[in-house]
Design an enzyme around this catalytic site. Sequence first.
Site, PDB file in Angstrom:
ATOM      1  N   TYR A  56       4.505  11.259 -29.375  1.00 58.98           N
ATOM      2  CA  TYR A  56       4.970  10.503 -30.652  1.00 58.98           C
ATOM      3  C   TYR A  56       6.384  11.160 -31.160  1.00 58.98           C
ATOM      4  CZ  TYR A  56       0.695   7.929 -30.699  1.00 58.98           C
ATOM      5  OH  TYR A  56      -0.422   7.082 -30.330  1.00 58.98           O
ATOM      6  N   HIS A 126      -4.296  10.759 -22.918  1.00 60.17           N
ATOM      7  CA  HIS A 126      -3.581   9.660 -23.460  1.00 60.17           C
ATOM      8  C   HIS A 126      -3.322   8.194 -22.374  1.00 60.17           C
ATOM      9  CE1 HIS A 126      -0.035   8.246 -26.484  1.00 60.17           C
ATOM     10  NE2 HIS A 126      -0.640   7.596 -26.314  1.00 60.17           N
ATOM     11  N   PRO A 205      -4.641  -2.112 -35.536  1.00 58.02           N
ATOM     12  CA  PRO A 205      -5.767  -3.178 -35.999  1.00 58.02           C
ATOM     13  C   PRO A 205      -4.947  -4.195 -36.874  1.00 58.02           C
ATOM     14  CG  PRO A 205      -5.560  -1.096 -37.389  1.00 58.02           C
ATOM     15  CD  PRO A 205      -4.469  -0.871 -36.259  1.00 58.02           C
ATOM     16  N   GLY A 207      -2.410  -6.021 -35.752  1.00 55.77           N
ATOM     17  CA  GLY A 207      -1.543  -6.886 -34.718  1.00 55.77           C
ATOM     18  C   GLY A 207      -0.105  -6.655 -35.096  1.00 55.77           C
ATOM     19  N   PHE A 210       1.663  -8.392 -37.636  1.00 59.90           N
ATOM     20  CA  PHE A 210       1.410 -10.132 -37.733  1.00 59.90           C
ATOM     21  C   PHE A 210       0.207 -10.264 -38.945  1.00 59.90           C
ATOM     22  CE2 PHE A 210       3.549 -10.746 -33.550  1.00 59.90           C
ATOM     23  CZ  PHE A 210       4.397 -11.459 -34.087  1.00 59.90           C
TER      24      PHE A 210
END
Length: 331
Positions: A56, A126, A205, A207, A210
């Site tokens: 990351y 990962h 979680p 989306g 969205f």
Amino acid sequence: MSRPTRKIAGAEVSAMGVGAMSFAEFYGPTTEENSWAVLDAAMELGVTHIDTSNVYGMGRSEEAIGAYLRRNGAAREVFHIATKAGISKDAAGNRCFDNSPEHLEAELDRSLSRMGIEAVDLFYVHRREEARPIEEVTATLVALRDKGKIKGFGFSEIAPASLRRAAVAPVAAVQSEYSLATRAPELGLVQECARQGTALVAFSPLGRAFLTDRPIEAERMPTLAWMKSNPRFLSPNYEANIAATDRFRALAAEMGEPAAALAIAWLLAQGSQILPIPGTRSVAHFRECVRGTELALSTEDLARIEEALPVGWAHGDRYSVGQYVGPERYC
């Protein structure tokens, strides 16, 4: 208020965690101070699980967490910290996966150094290296645990069949995308995690926004490297998904709750082994997510959510062809 908890390798952690990919500008610009503000809010609200990775921001997320731990002496005793390794590059600079003992331990050592800690509470592979037997990788992880460098181990984006093979020693957690927008884990992974006593750590979680009151605007998409090539965010899928999730936002408003809270509450209602890890750069949005851990949804509430967003409502696949390289498909 006492919050629901989950078990990971014998440790009791908050039922919702912090997805720290947002600390590395995946969803837009941020600062280390902004990431610290989210961690301050986590401390205040009793959110104890922090989930990051060596890739990351090529270590930036771990560095932000490490700097926070150095500034806040009590935080290491509070936070249950997870990181990952296994994504690498070949001699030509192309993305590849390396689950060898040498690679995993070397990357783990770098992660520990960046965060300034002696051991990580949870260490995931990962991405699975397909050519290497997963039973062999489990043995590598057990050896790292025996050395005292990790306390528990898991895998990211593996199939239920792989979890069964990996369980030659107890697998503490499997991380997978799971939400009202991505329900493939219900075709085996949710059930296998429950059978194994394995936590299912649900990333994205919401989306990828969205399922919130403030979805990512279309005009921002060209600035987001990952999103601009993802099928669900490409026209006309993007517009169709906004229209579909408008029903969910309307339902949340009718219930008097933030949409994000309702999405988190729905996930928690799917099983006591499920631990969502939303990522955010906003403390206000983080508080909306935490609100979801306080909601007890009734059977009627769950039915109304399913009516608003029935299985299969999303337009477009969750990943592009290139983004699907690495995650195991099983349905």
